[in-house]
Write a protein that holds these residues in place. Structure first.
Motif, short mmCIF file in Angstrom:
data_model
loop_
_atom_site.label_atom_id
_atom_site.label_comp_id
_atom_site.label_asym_id
_atom_site.label_seq_id
_atom_site.Cartn_x
_atom_site.Cartn_y
_atom_site.Cartn_z
N CYS A 170 0.69 -1.19 -0.11
CA CYS A 170 0.02 -0.06 -0.13
C CYS A 170 0.92 1.18 0.13
CB CYS A 170 -1.09 0.02 1.32
SG CYS A 170 -2.20 -1.30 1.09
N LEU A 171 2.14 1.14 0.50
CA LEU A 171 2.99 2.19 0.77
C LEU A 171 3.45 2.96 -0.80
CD1 LEU A 171 3.61 4.17 3.31
CD2 LEU A 171 5.44 2.61 3.63
N ASN A 172 3.59 1.77 -1.52
CA ASN A 172 3.94 1.88 -2.79
C ASN A 172 2.87 2.40 -3.89
OD1 ASN A 172 6.59 1.58 -2.12
ND2 ASN A 172 6.43 -0.41 -2.19
N SER A 173 1.71 2.41 -3.23
CA SER A 173 0.59 2.52 -4.30
C SER A 173 0.41 4.19 -4.69
CB SER A 173 -0.64 1.93 -3.63
OG SER A 173 -0.89 2.52 -2.53
N PRO A 174 -0.32 4.38 -5.86
CA PRO A 174 -0.48 5.71 -6.26
C PRO A 174 -1.07 6.81 -5.40
CG PRO A 174 -0.86 4.21 -8.03
CD PRO A 174 -0.92 3.51 -6.77
N TYR A 175 -2.06 6.20 -4.63
CA TYR A 175 -2.85 7.08 -3.75
C TYR A 175 -1.77 7.72 -2.56
CZ TYR A 175 -3.86 2.67 -1.29
OH TYR A 175 -3.81 1.62 -0.90
N VAL A 176 -0.99 6.90 -2.27
CA VAL A 176 -0.10 7.45 -1.11
C VAL A 176 0.77 8.66 -1.78
CG1 VAL A 176 1.98 6.87 0.14
CG2 VAL A 176 0.11 5.39 0.06
N ILE A 177 1.05 8.58 -3.11
CA ILE A 177 1.46 9.77 -3.77
C ILE A 177 0.75 10.90 -3.72
CG2 ILE A 177 2.76 10.48 -5.74
CD1 ILE A 177 3.46 7.83 -6.26
N THR A 178 -0.34 10.55 -4.05
CA THR A 178 -1.48 11.71 -3.93
C THR A 178 -1.39 12.31 -2.64
OG1 THR A 178 -2.67 10.31 -5.39
CG2 THR A 178 -3.93 12.29 -4.69
N ALA A 179 -1.75 11.43 -1.56
CA ALA A 179 -1.76 12.12 -0.55
C ALA A 179 -0.59 12.96 -0.06
CB ALA A 179 -1.81 10.90 0.81
#
Lengths: 319, 321, 352
Positions: B214-223
């Motif tokens: 999850c840490l590498n998923s795109p929505y974390v970049i958004t956050a």
């Protein structure tokens, strides 16, 4: 004054085989209320440039050298805490696939609201979100929806709303229409055009589609092998492409074919950053290759209003 | 949401039917009639055999017997234990609560320890903290639960800090309600800790991998691009997504927990389903074996059902299709 | 095989070491007749629960001996299980010591064992059990059971899983739905409960061979369901792969598609899954034997050697070396786990 000025930016990534430079000597400026297109094949360093401006580089990747001035302030020197204020505040970003860039377990409204800065009162925050939803052409009831309940176009509108909720001075749009179908893509571009004027925001528009970029941007920067090889006005670039790579890119566009003509592609492959050729990175694929192209990397030089890195335009350094 | 839950509950019914069939089949399929032996057993009274013959159709063909049994199962008559001479349901009721207490205790403890550790290791990925914890987890996964229990019993026997075996001390009868509860908990500690130690490793690894993913998923970049603080990025955006698959996994892990619980019960002398089914097997107490197997299966099905309903609460993609 | 080992060494050191530990354990099991100093059922009546024999290099006068030696021990306190060493005579440990004739694997006859002491002295590396039998020797013989059951059980389960999962995935539709419901039902029983129930269906007292076969059958009956599900999933996904579709469009017969395209593509995954499921079988056997439902005395298995520790605090506290077989179970399982992970890393193209 320019909103953004990137000077001599160098970024490298640490791999098992040692450090690999993925951005080299990148110079780019974006003026007030200007759209600059950043064009190139995938893997040429476009996204890395965008991530450097946000200072959100992947692990093992870091800025080695250079300055990034945001309204006169160098953000390379800023620490994480100050960056947090800038991200989503002065600079914000939208991405290629809105479906995966939205968090699936929260309502889209709450995800936008979370981005609101500087407003404490809960009701005011909520009002701000409703307002931005309307601005991007969505109903307020969308607030309570989850991402998977929206279409791709609506998701991208949510992303745009999230990005513009704090009235940033710069919006980085990283291939915002690539994952959408053509009519939706068109609507998103029109929306960005409208919001650009109403919010007075500058846009760095990243795409691999040079004709879309010409349609939307004022100026276009072409990137190849981690370097910007040409910056020209979009009205100029089709008429008079300077760099051989730009020339090739345009020649490949389907609308340039006549009936019965063979499809062209740029010969050769996008180089791997680990094994860039000596000299100009484009030299293995270049039809105008000279001896000097394998010996030295070309410097930036001015040709008319444009900037280009190519020995075709003389091999002496002139400023 | 309501339709999802109803649907899910309805799916359970054929499953339980299938389980009764398999439970019955396993005991009756091998050659030789287990009940002829019963009639020769002098310990079992004529009346019991007569009564069971009537209730369970013991003189009828096996298929017919199944229907007799099924009819009785649905009226909560699971038959009579040959070795204890009491109804099977009475025995199971007595032991089931201890097994559930043990399982629930250790599930809570396991989650309580391994979820934070998993998050910690994921955040420290690649550093020595993560490597150290992962190595320990590897050892934890590879030690059999019964062996952990033995080591703990050995340690406790040497130091005599906790009661070993049973659920209550001698003074239990004279104790107040609260004292009784504490006494029960004290007895629960040895099997509970053994089972927990056996389960932490795999749960820790799953949590670490989920969180990393999850840490590498795109929505974390958004956050991050929104300028959120790291604690919000980790504990809101990442954690909420990392915990969802864990709920599904809980259903699968439950099988291991129940099996482990049974073994640990036997080793630490905790009077639960494990001991019951073992004694039933040793004394060839067929109705008790069949019923225990069925109850074990139903426990697992129920656990899975709960997990599936929980996931609907946690994940809007399941809830709002 | 050579290439495999070289890659393993490069990608994952621990897996590489684990591989050799497993090989070593199997060799010990195969040559148990030669390596173990005593037969598994030889009861040393004077040495019940004797602690591991101390190996000395210095004698009472502090003189150094190049050849390690042991003292004879004597039980002095029965209640506290105290042994005392008798310093009057030293018994050197010798390699290839002579003893009673034994057959290695029932084929070669030998009267020499790998090591031992001669005369009155005894060597119990891991101590003795309550009947005075050498635990080290019993562990070697027990390894034969524990290590072979893993491999045989996995093979049978794999065969069943391949058959049922393959049919299910290949035919799809109603066959698939039906078979998968059965798999689901089997998986919905806690495996330990299922194991005991299956065991209950057969008589308690069986001969060693019968019990061994029975355990294999029981464990395979429990293990096939999850393997069948994995294989079905693989078959389904491969069926949709473009190269298989292409082969079918070219009119290549089904069996050739399966042989040439499907099986080679599942190979890496299958090997990983099989290696990682071996520990389950070893655990299952130990658990059954531990509870007295598996391998019966006097023949040893790592599981039944531990059963004396259940509910017997006196034995446990006075003779903790009885727990040593548990460490061997642990060692074997952790090695198989490491090896499985290593194999997965090798085949994972992302890791290259």
């Amino acid at each position: 004054m320019n909103i953004l000025e990137i000077k001599n930016l160098e970024v490298s990534v640490k791999t098992i085989d040692g450090n690999v430079k993925i951005l080299r000597d990148v110079n780019l400026s974006i003026g007030e209320n200007e759209v600059v297109g950043l064009v190139g094949e995938s893997g040429c360093g476009k996204t890395m440039t965008a991530r450097s401006i946000m200072k959100l580089l992947p692990e093992n990747t870091k800025i080695d050298k250079g300055e990034i001035f945001l309204q006169g302030e160098d953000i390379v020197k800023k620490d994480e805490r100050e960056m947090r204020k800038i991200r989503g505040g002065k600079i914000s970003m939208i991405f290629q696939e809105p479906s995966s860039y939205l968090n699936p377990v929260f309502t889209v409204g709450s995800q936008i609201e979370e981005a609101v800065k500087g407003i404490r009162d809960k009701r005011e925050r909520r009002e701000r979100v409703y307002k931005i939803l309307e601005e991007v052409g969505l109903d307020r009831s969308i607030y309570f929806r989850y991402p998977h309940q929206l279409s791709g176009g609506m998701q991208q509108r949510v992303m745009i709303g999230m990005a513009l909720v704090n009235n940033p001075s710069l919006l980085i749009a990283d291939e915002p229409t690539t994952a959408l179908d053509i009519t939706t893509a068109h609507m998103i571009i029109e929306l960005l055009k409208k919001l650009m004027n109403s919010h007075r925001v500058s846009i760095l528009f990243i795409t691999h589609d040079i004709s879309l970029s010409v349609y939307f941007s004022h100026r276009i920067a072409v990137m190849y092998g981690g370097k910007i090889v040409e910056i020209s006005h979009s009205s100029e670039i089709f008429k008079n492409p300077l760099h051989p790579y730009t020339e090739r890119l345009i020649a490949c566009l389907p609308e340039r074919y006549r009936k019965g003509e063979k499809i062209k592609a740029i010969e050769g492959e996008v180089p791997d950053f680990k094994s860039l050729p000596p000299g100009c990175p484009f030299n293995p694929r270049c039809p105008y290759k000279m001896k000097i192209c394998e010996e030295r990397e070309p410097e930036e030089r001015k040709v008319g209003k444009s900037i280009v890195r190519c020995f075709k335009y003389g091999n002496t350094v002139e400023n | 949401m309501r339709r999802y839950v109803i649907n899910r509950v309805l799916q359970v019914i054929p499953l339980i039917f299938g389980m009764t069939f398999i439970s019955f089949l396993i005991i009756h399929l091998p050659p030789g009639d287990p009940f002829s032996k019963l009639q020769m057993d002098p310990q079992i009274s004529r009346e019991t055999i007569q009564q069971m013959r009537k209730l369970f159709g013991l003189d009828k063909p096996v298929v017919v017997q199944y229907f007799y049994w099924i009819k009785n199962v649905f009226t909560f008559n699971l038959g009579t234990s040959f070795s204890y001479h009491v109804p099977v349901s009475f025995l199971i009721k007595q032991k089931l609560k201890n097994t559930i207490a043990l399982s629930v205790f250790s599930i809570f403890l396991t989650w309580f320890i391994s979820i934070p550790l998993g998050i910690f290791a994921a955040i420290k990925n690649g550093k020595w903290e993560e490597k150290f914890l992962s190595f320990i987890a590897y050892i934890g996964i590879s030690i059999p639960s019964f062996f952990i229990a033995m080591l703990i019993v050995f340690f406790v026997a040497k130091t005599a800090i906790l009661p070993i075996g049973g659920t209550t001390s001698i003074f239990y009868k004279s104790a107040t309600g609260f004292e009784k509860f504490i006494d029960y908990l004290k007895h629960l500690l040895i099997p509970g800790i053994s089972l927990t130690l056996a389960g932490i490793g795999s749960l820790f690894r799953l949590m670490k991998n989920n969180f990393l993913e999850c840490l590498n998923s795109p929505y974390v970049i958004t956050a991050k691009a929104k300028g959120l603080s790291m604690s919000k990025v980790y504990y809101k955006h990442t954690l909420r997504n990392a915990i969802n698959p864990m709920i599904t996994i809980f259903g699968y892990e439950l099988s291991g927990i129940l099996s482990g619980a049974a073994l640990v019960e036997i080793v630490t002398n905790w009077p639960g389903m494990g001991r019951l089914i073992l004694e039933a097997v040793l004394s060839q107490d067929f109705y008790l074996v069949m019923a225990s197997l069925l109850i074990g299966g139903i426990l697992l099905v129920t656990g899975n059902l709960i997990a599936d309903i929980l996931i609907a609460f946690a994940d809007p993609r399941v809830r709002l299709r | 095989m050579r290439i495999f080992l070289r890659r393993l060494k490069k990608t994952n050191k621990i897996s590489f070491i684990s591989f050799w530990i497993i090989v070593f354990l199997y060799l010990l099991a195969i040559f148990a007749d030669f390596v173990s100093p005593y037969p598994y059922d030889l009861q040393h009546r004077d040495y019940p629960m004797a602690p591991p024999t101390k190996i000395h290099f210095f004698d009472k006068e502090g003189k150094f001996h190049l050849r390690p030696f042991v003292y004879k021990t004597e039980l002095v306190n029965v209640a506290f299980n105290e042994y005392r060493e008798d310093y009057s005579k030293i018994y050197p440990i010798k390699l290839f010591v002579k003893g009673k004739k034994r057959k290695i694997l029932g084929i070669f006859e030998t009267d020499r064992y790998l090591f031992g002491v001669e005369g009155e002295g005894k060597i119990f590396l891991f101590g003795t059990d309550i009947h005075g039998r050498d635990i080290f020797s019993r562990i070697l013989y027990g390894a034969r059971i524990s290590l072979s059951i893993g491999i045989i059980g996995v093979s049978i389960s794999f065969f069943l899983g391949l058959l049922i999962g393959g049919i299910s995935g290949y035919f799809g539709g109603k066959v698939d739905a039906f078979l998968m419901r059965i798999v689901e039902i089997f998986m919905m029983f806690p495996s330990f409960y299922l194991m005991l129930a299956l065991r209950a269906a057969f008589p308690i007292n069986l001969s060693s061979i019968q019990v061994y076969l029975l355990i294999v059958v029981i464990l395979s009956l429990i293990g096939w369901a999850s393997l069948a599900r994995i294989i079905r999933g693989m078959v389904l996904s491969i069926k949709e792969e473009e190269y298989v579709q292409a082969a079918r469009a070219l009119g290549i017969p089904t069996y050739r598609i399966v042989l040439k395209h499907v099986i080679p593509n599942t190979f890496s995954y299958t090997i990983t899954a099989l290696t990682l499921s071996v520990p389950g079988y070893i655990l299952g056997e130990s658990a059954l034997s531990l509870l007295g439902l598996g391998i019966q005395e006097p023949y040893p298995s790592w599981g039944n050697m531990l059963s004396v520790c259940i509910g017997n605090l006196r034995v446990l506290t006075n003779a903790p070396w009885m727990l040593i077989p548990g460490f061997f179970i642990f060692l074997t399982i952790i090695c198989f786990n490491f090896l499985g992970d290593g194999i997965r890393d090798i085949f994972d193209p992302k890791k290259w």
